[in-house]
Design an enzyme around this catalytic site. Structure first.
Site, PDB file in Angstrom:
ATOM      1  N   ARG A  33      45.898 -37.380   2.111  1.00  0.00           N
ATOM      2  CA  ARG A  33      45.485 -37.564   0.530  1.00  0.00           C
ATOM      3  C   ARG A  33      46.466 -38.531  -0.048  1.00  0.00           C
ATOM      4  NH1 ARG A  33      46.040 -32.369  -2.774  1.00  0.00           N
ATOM      5  NH2 ARG A  33      44.134 -31.758  -1.495  1.00  0.00           N
ATOM      6  N   ARG A  92      52.934 -33.646  -8.068  1.00  0.00           N
ATOM      7  CA  ARG A  92      51.745 -34.471  -7.283  1.00  0.00           C
ATOM      8  C   ARG A  92      51.075 -35.773  -8.026  1.00  0.00           C
ATOM      9  NH1 ARG A  92      48.423 -30.506  -3.973  1.00  0.00           N
ATOM     10  NH2 ARG A  92      50.108 -29.009  -3.169  1.00  0.00           N
ATOM     11  N   LYS A 129      53.301 -25.963  -6.065  1.00  0.00           N
ATOM     12  CA  LYS A 129      52.924 -27.534  -6.529  1.00  0.00           C
ATOM     13  C   LYS A 129      52.854 -27.590  -7.915  1.00  0.00           C
ATOM     14  CE  LYS A 129      48.764 -26.390  -4.563  1.00  0.00           C
ATOM     15  NZ  LYS A 129      47.257 -26.185  -4.539  1.00  0.00           N
ATOM     16  N   LYS A 131      51.341 -30.116 -11.301  1.00  0.00           N
ATOM     17  CA  LYS A 131      50.302 -31.120 -11.356  1.00  0.00           C
ATOM     18  C   LYS A 131      50.411 -31.643 -12.933  1.00  0.00           C
ATOM     19  CE  LYS A 131      47.257 -29.393  -7.963  1.00  0.00           C
ATOM     20  NZ  LYS A 131      45.800 -28.710  -7.752  1.00  0.00           N
ATOM     21  N   CYS A 167      33.918 -28.649  -4.717  1.00  0.00           N
ATOM     22  CA  CYS A 167      35.090 -28.901  -3.723  1.00  0.00           C
ATOM     23  C   CYS A 167      34.451 -29.115  -2.270  1.00  0.00           C
ATOM     24  CB  CYS A 167      35.925 -27.691  -3.774  1.00  0.00           C
ATOM     25  SG  CYS A 167      35.194 -26.274  -2.849  1.00  0.00           S
ATOM     26  N   CYS A 178      38.191 -27.476   5.268  1.00  0.00           N
ATOM     27  CA  CYS A 178      38.941 -26.607   4.492  1.00  0.00           C
ATOM     28  C   CYS A 178      39.172 -25.256   5.206  1.00  0.00           C
ATOM     29  CB  CYS A 178      38.515 -26.461   3.085  1.00  0.00           C
ATOM     30  SG  CYS A 178      39.593 -25.444   2.273  1.00  0.00           S
ATOM     31  N   CYS A 214      36.019 -21.195  -2.464  1.00  0.00           N
ATOM     32  CA  CYS A 214      36.993 -19.962  -2.490  1.00  0.00           C
ATOM     33  C   CYS A 214      37.541 -19.890  -3.904  1.00  0.00           C
ATOM     34  CB  CYS A 214      37.902 -19.993  -1.462  1.00  0.00           C
ATOM     35  SG  CYS A 214      39.431 -21.070  -1.839  1.00  0.00           S
ATOM     36  N   CYS A 218      39.412 -25.648  -6.611  1.00  0.00           N
ATOM     37  CA  CYS A 218      39.764 -27.193  -6.304  1.00  0.00           C
ATOM     38  C   CYS A 218      38.759 -28.026  -7.353  1.00  0.00           C
ATOM     39  CB  CYS A 218      39.665 -27.508  -5.102  1.00  0.00           C
ATOM     40  SG  CYS A 218      41.039 -26.707  -4.051  1.00  0.00           S
TER      41      CYS A 218
END
Ligand code: SRM
Ligand code: SF4
Length: 610
Positions: A113, A182, A246, A248, A467, A473, A512, A516
């Site tokens: 990424r 991020r 994380k 954001k 996603c 994934c 899931c 995302c």
């Protein structure tokens, strides 16, 4: 919300309250070797905390692991560390069972990424990124829900070559994943060129100033010199343990909420004067989507508007918000470690007070703002500076050539070859051909048509996101990107049968509950539960400011149209003028309204059968 719970921090005794008696973080977490006392405090912390400390500023065994040619994998611990370098080890899940049966190693490869603050790339960078996709990855570029690109399918022996090619066009993958700040998003905002410039600059400044300072990335991937003293180098903001989880950050420019500000840990909303000049920023904190099915102490949450800051204070505010989370975030349980849970534990007032303490001044009261939607504005837009911008719908952000269908890979390559402006990725997985001089419009448009890049995007599809999910994934429970196009075709038929084909309704699917594609702030959200089974969520706000509610559990893929069709019929018949679908299902009593994260799980619908 309980403001008076003792707080577990990694670096000190439990605090009684974050206000009175709270330990202030005068210095960043120690960069010296861990003492016995510190080691005792670290006991009981999540495994990843120990990993970070022992990693020598994110080096771990990565350099050695790359030299092990007998396997396509790296060790499990290095698999955690490599995320900080913008990579995930994955395997092809379509062939996992078959390979296991044949006693073969899984088909390992890496997802990479990029860090592209504000999602802006030059034509030269576009061409290089395209070439990397076809040389080292699976032949596709994947525009993500956070304005950057991912590669899939890069094998271990190609990792260094790929990183060198990325570096050669002045891009990198540092901190694109991992427990750090991020990629920072910014509104693409084609219409308000001046405001975009300011928002984009803030996104870049935050991304650069909160970037880890370790030299590990250059050293491992580009054979850079190891800095003298190696592990003793200093991470002035992060320290050895980086963040609990994380983090954001986004920058939005009303009236568009295309960056979905309420889904992020930290956000800045531009406050504009009558001439569209940015006069300051409302600061938002504590948004997030991820949760775990069946665990009600995990939930999505929309961010709170915490206050207002002047333009010159925004960078300081960003660092303060992040470092309060660094020090107050839960480092024992990664499932409760995001800023949204920190805010729930301490309360917004205590959190704001600590941010103010660190920036040395009070935040102002939030200023009024209005968002009109969280989707993209498609087609041509002329900016207030006379430049032209074309937003293209890219199905699930996958830039590839489809036989007999859209040829996004070749088409955008052809455009990059002649384009004089730049490209912008949007937070809805789309691409903007930006800053086109008036005289070039026709040429660009001809290429868009030649490569069929606008075909088949009805109102629902234009407002959809899926996603990645299977086959790459590792966390996917159900299909998403590969399944959504067919579902959209079915739902478009259903909508058309009720005369609703032109209604803007947001629909998002994820494999899931990590969320995302931000499904819990879409008017229709599908969240994978198992193969071909989804939870169906309804009732989020069209502008992304309100969460949805569970309407039906475990709907099979074959049932979804049948479940939604009566709701569409009711919407066509009973909606009020201008009423969005997400508002209608609440007013009509199909689901109850979610006020925020803690009551997200409160009631499982339907309240009323359709
Ligand atoms: Fe995500 C993990 C893909 C945006 C919440 N996400 C993953 C991983 C890396 C799976 C893994 O951990 O093994 C996925 C890789 C799939 C693949 O094969 O590529 C993955 N996430 C994506 C992307 C590519 C989805 C897409 O289709 O575009 C997005 C990349 C964004 C980027 O450029 O940085 C992506 N992920 C998001 C978002 C949306 C956002 O941030 O606006 C969210 C919800 C917001 C949030 O963070 O709460 C999101 N991803 C997660 C989570 C749950 C985090 C949580 O707090 O619970 C995970 C799992 C985790 O962190 O443990 C996850
Ligand atoms: Fe994977 Fe789940 Fe994220 Fe989809 S939502 S990409 S299935 S982690």
């Amino acid at each position: 919300m309980d403001d008076h719970k003792p707080i577990d921090t990694p670096d000190g005794p439990a605090l009684e309250t974050p206000g009175a008696g709270a330990r202030r973080f005068e210095a960043p977490p120690s960069d010296l070797p861990i003492t016995e006392a510190e080691a005792a405090r670290l006991a009981g912390l999540a495994h990843n905390e120990h990993l970070k400390i022992a990693s020598g500023y994110l080096r771990g065994g990565l350099a050695d692991g790359l030299l092990k040619h007998a396997t396509g994998a790296i060790s499990e611990d290095d698999g955690q560390l490599v995320k900080f370098h913008g990579m995930y080890m994955q395997d092809d899940r379509d062939i996992r069972a078959e390979r296991t049966k044949k006693k073969l190693e899984k088909a390992f490869s890496f997802m990479i990424r990029l860090r592209i603050a504000g999602g802006v790339v030059t034509p030269k960078q576009w061409l290089a990124l395209d070439q990397i996709a076809t040389t080292y990855a699976n032949g596709t570029l994947r525009a993500t829900t956070r304005q950057t690109f991912q590669y899939h399918g890069v094998i271990k022996s190609n990792l260094k070559r790929t990183m060198a090619a990325i570096d050669a066009v002045l891009l990198d993958t540092i901190a694109a994943c991992g427990d750090v700040n991020r990629n920072v998003m910014a509104a693409t905002n084609p219409a308000q060129a001046g405001a975009h410039k300011v928002a984009y600059q803030l996104a870049k400044d935050i991304s650069d100033s909160l970037l880890p300072k370790t030299n590990a990335w250059r050293e491992i991937w580009l054979d850079g010199e190891r800095v003298v003293g190696g592990e003793e180098e200093f991470e002035p903001v992060y320290g050895k343990t980086y963040l609990p989880r994380k983090f954001k950050t986004v920058v939005a420019v009303p009236p568009s909420n295309e960056v979905d500000i309420f889904a992020h840990d930290l956000g800045f909303i531009a406050i504009l004067d009558k001439k569209n000049k940015v006069t300051g920023w409302n600061v938002t904190v504590g948004g997030g989507m991820g949760m775990t099915h069946g665990e009600s102490d995990t939930f999505p949450r929309t961010a709170d508007v915490m206050g207002f800051c002047a333009p010159q204070d925004a960078l300081k505010v960003a660092e303060a918000v992040m470092t309060v989370q660094r020090d107050w975030g839960n480092r024992k349980n990664r499932k409760n470690a995001r800023l949204k849970y920190t805010i729930e534990r301490f309360g917004l007032d205590a959190f704001r007070a600590e941010v103010e303490n660190r920036i040395g001044k009070k935040l102002g009261s939030p200023k009024p703002f209005v968002f009109d939607g969280n989707g993209d504005r498609y087609g041509w837009v002329e900016g207030d500076d006379g430049r032209h911008h074309l937003t293209l719908y890219v199905p699930s952000g996958r830039i590839k050539d489809v036989e007999g269908g859209p040829q996004f890979l070749t088409g955008l390559r052809r455009i990059a070859e002649i384009h004089e402006g730049d490209f912008r990725l949007t937070g809805n997985q789309n691409v903007i051909i930006a800053n086109v001089p008036a005289g070039k419009r026709a040429e660009i448009e001809a290429l868009v048509d030649q490569y069929a890049m606008t075909k088949g995007a009805g109102a629902l599809r234009r407002n959809s996101m899926a996603c990645v999910a299977l086959p790459t994934c590792g966390l996917a429970l159900a299909e998403s990107e590969r399944y959504l196009p067919d579902l959209l075709t079915e739902l478009e038929e259903s909508l058309a049968s009720h005369g609703l084909q032109d209604e803007e309704i947001t629909i998002r699917s994820t494999g899931c509950p990590n969320g995302c594609a931000r499904p819990f702030i879409a008017e229709i959200g599908l969240v994978g539960r198992g193969p071909e089974r989804y939870h169906l969520y309804l009732g989020a706000a069209f502008d992304g400011s309100r969460l949805s509610k569970l309407y039906r559990e475990d709907v099979t893929a074959a049932e979804i149209r049948g479940v939604l069709d009566p709701l569409f019929a009711a919407y066509a018949k009973d909606r009020q003028l201008g009423e969005h679908f997400g508002d209608f299902v609440i007013r009509a009593g199909f689901v109850s309204k979610t006020t925020n994260g803690p009551d997200f799980h409160e009631r499982t619908g339907p309240l009323k059968a359709a």
